[in-house]
Design a protein around this motif. Structure first.
Motif, PDB file in Angstrom:
ATOM      1  N   THR A  33       0.741  -1.504   0.104  1.00 46.35           N
ATOM      2  CA  THR A  33       0.208  -0.337   0.053  1.00 46.35           C
ATOM      3  C   THR A  33       0.944   1.024   0.303  1.00 46.35           C
ATOM      4  OG1 THR A  33       0.206   0.340   2.398  1.00 46.35           O
ATOM      5  CG2 THR A  33      -1.734  -0.856   1.075  1.00 46.35           C
ATOM      6  N   MET A  34       0.318   2.282   0.073  1.00 44.62           N
ATOM      7  CA  MET A  34       1.407   3.653  -0.232  1.00 44.62           C
ATOM      8  C   MET A  34       0.842   4.619   0.432  1.00 44.62           C
ATOM      9  SD  MET A  34       0.447   5.965  -3.999  1.00 44.62           S
ATOM     10  CE  MET A  34      -0.427   4.641  -5.225  1.00 44.62           C
ATOM     11  N   VAL A  35       1.312   3.129   1.668  1.00 46.81           N
ATOM     12  CA  VAL A  35       1.922   3.836   2.973  1.00 46.81           C
ATOM     13  C   VAL A  35       3.874   3.902   3.782  1.00 46.81           C
ATOM     14  CG1 VAL A  35       1.785   3.821   5.864  1.00 46.81           C
ATOM     15  CG2 VAL A  35      -0.283   3.297   3.710  1.00 46.81           C
ATOM     16  N   TYR A  36       4.089   5.502   3.848  1.00 45.90           N
ATOM     17  CA  TYR A  36       5.092   5.500   3.507  1.00 45.90           C
ATOM     18  C   TYR A  36       6.365   4.831   4.649  1.00 45.90           C
ATOM     19  CZ  TYR A  36       5.755   9.178   6.983  1.00 45.90           C
ATOM     20  OH  TYR A  36       5.677   9.663   7.780  1.00 45.90           O
ATOM     21  N   ALA A  37       5.591   4.575   5.810  1.00 48.24           N
ATOM     22  CA  ALA A  37       5.734   3.430   6.996  1.00 48.24           C
ATOM     23  C   ALA A  37       6.235   2.472   7.396  1.00 48.24           C
ATOM     24  CB  ALA A  37       4.688   4.428   8.293  1.00 48.24           C
ATOM     25  N   LEU A  38       5.469   1.841   5.958  1.00 47.71           N
ATOM     26  CA  LEU A  38       5.543   0.514   5.449  1.00 47.71           C
ATOM     27  C   LEU A  38       6.797  -0.199   5.103  1.00 47.71           C
ATOM     28  CD1 LEU A  38       1.928  -0.145   4.676  1.00 47.71           C
ATOM     29  CD2 LEU A  38       3.247  -0.759   7.326  1.00 47.71           C
ATOM     30  N   PHE A  39       6.910   1.349   4.784  1.00 48.32           N
ATOM     31  CA  PHE A  39       8.459   0.739   3.747  1.00 48.32           C
ATOM     32  C   PHE A  39       9.790   1.144   3.702  1.00 48.32           C
ATOM     33  CE2 PHE A  39       6.475   0.046  -0.473  1.00 48.32           C
ATOM     34  CZ  PHE A  39       5.264   1.122  -0.609  1.00 48.32           C
ATOM     35  N   PRO A  40      10.515   0.205   4.398  1.00 47.95           N
ATOM     36  CA  PRO A  40      11.735   0.122   5.321  1.00 47.95           C
ATOM     37  C   PRO A  40      12.657   0.349   3.780  1.00 47.95           C
ATOM     38  CG  PRO A  40      11.641  -1.993   4.425  1.00 47.95           C
ATOM     39  CD  PRO A  40      10.310  -1.467   4.546  1.00 47.95           C
ATOM     40  N   TYR A  41      13.474   0.442   3.195  1.00 48.21           N
ATOM     41  CA  TYR A  41      14.310   0.427   2.087  1.00 48.21           C
ATOM     42  C   TYR A  41      13.720   1.430   1.740  1.00 48.21           C
ATOM     43  CZ  TYR A  41      15.419  -4.363   3.929  1.00 48.21           C
ATOM     44  OH  TYR A  41      15.158  -4.924   4.757  1.00 48.21           O
ATOM     45  N   TRP A  42      15.015   3.068   1.265  1.00 48.04           N
ATOM     46  CA  TRP A  42      14.605   4.382   0.731  1.00 48.04           C
ATOM     47  C   TRP A  42      16.085   4.685   0.057  1.00 48.04           C
ATOM     48  CZ3 TRP A  42       9.904   6.960   0.550  1.00 48.04           C
ATOM     49  CH2 TRP A  42       8.711   6.544   1.182  1.00 48.04           C
ATOM     50  N   GLY A  43      15.734   5.000  -1.660  1.00 44.34           N
ATOM     51  CA  GLY A  43      17.549   6.026  -2.228  1.00 44.34           C
ATOM     52  C   GLY A  43      17.357   6.825  -1.237  1.00 44.34           C
ATOM     53  N   GLN A  44      18.232   7.647  -2.245  1.00 40.78           N
ATOM     54  CA  GLN A  44      19.028   8.701  -1.737  1.00 40.78           C
ATOM     55  C   GLN A  44      17.443   9.768  -2.456  1.00 40.78           C
ATOM     56  OE1 GLN A  44      19.986   7.268  -3.369  1.00 40.78           O
ATOM     57  NE2 GLN A  44      20.097   8.578  -5.883  1.00 40.78           N
TER      58      GLN A  44
END
Length: 123
Positions: free
Chosen positions: A104-115
């Motif tokens: 889902t489009m909930v940023y808190a559920l994503f642990p990995y991020w690019g710069q």
């Protein structure tokens, strides 16, 4: 761990197009939920588009019909094709990944991020 590296941002005029890429490495595979978020100056992080492990996609209303998210499993790369760009699309664009089954489009559920990669659209 998953490492994500975005590329493809730049400056375009209204109506122009850009294609963002996100190269994934480390412990990631095609089953991961992948997403693009964006953040404009002074605003919160906004979900733009997501794609799950089966290829199902979801878009924010603001980009529906103009943006297309896709993934190339062989290259472990995520893309965002952006057409008919508007000044309000100006933002830093981030790629994100999650191994959760719920996509889902909930940023808190994503642990990995690019710069992030900057997209600027001028009128």
């Amino acid at each position: 761990q998953v490492q994500l590296v975005e590329s493809g941002g730049g400056s375009v005029q209204t109506g122009g197009s850009l294609r963002l890429s996100c190269a994934a490495s480390g412990h990631s595979d095609s089953s991961y939920c992948m997403a693009w978020f964006r953040q404009a100056p002074g605003k919160g992080r906004e979900g733009v588009a997501i794609i799950d492990g089966e290829g199902a996609t979801l878009y924010a209303d603001s980009v529906k019909g103009r943006f297309t998210i896709s993934r190339e499993a062989a290259k472990n790369t995520l893309y965002l094709q952006m057409n008919s760009l508007k000044p309000e699309d100006t933002a830093m664009y981030y790629c994100a990944a999650s191994s959760l089954r719920v996509c889902t489009m909930v940023y808190a559920l994503f642990p990995y991020w690019g710069q992030g990669t900057q997209v600027t659209v001028s009128s």
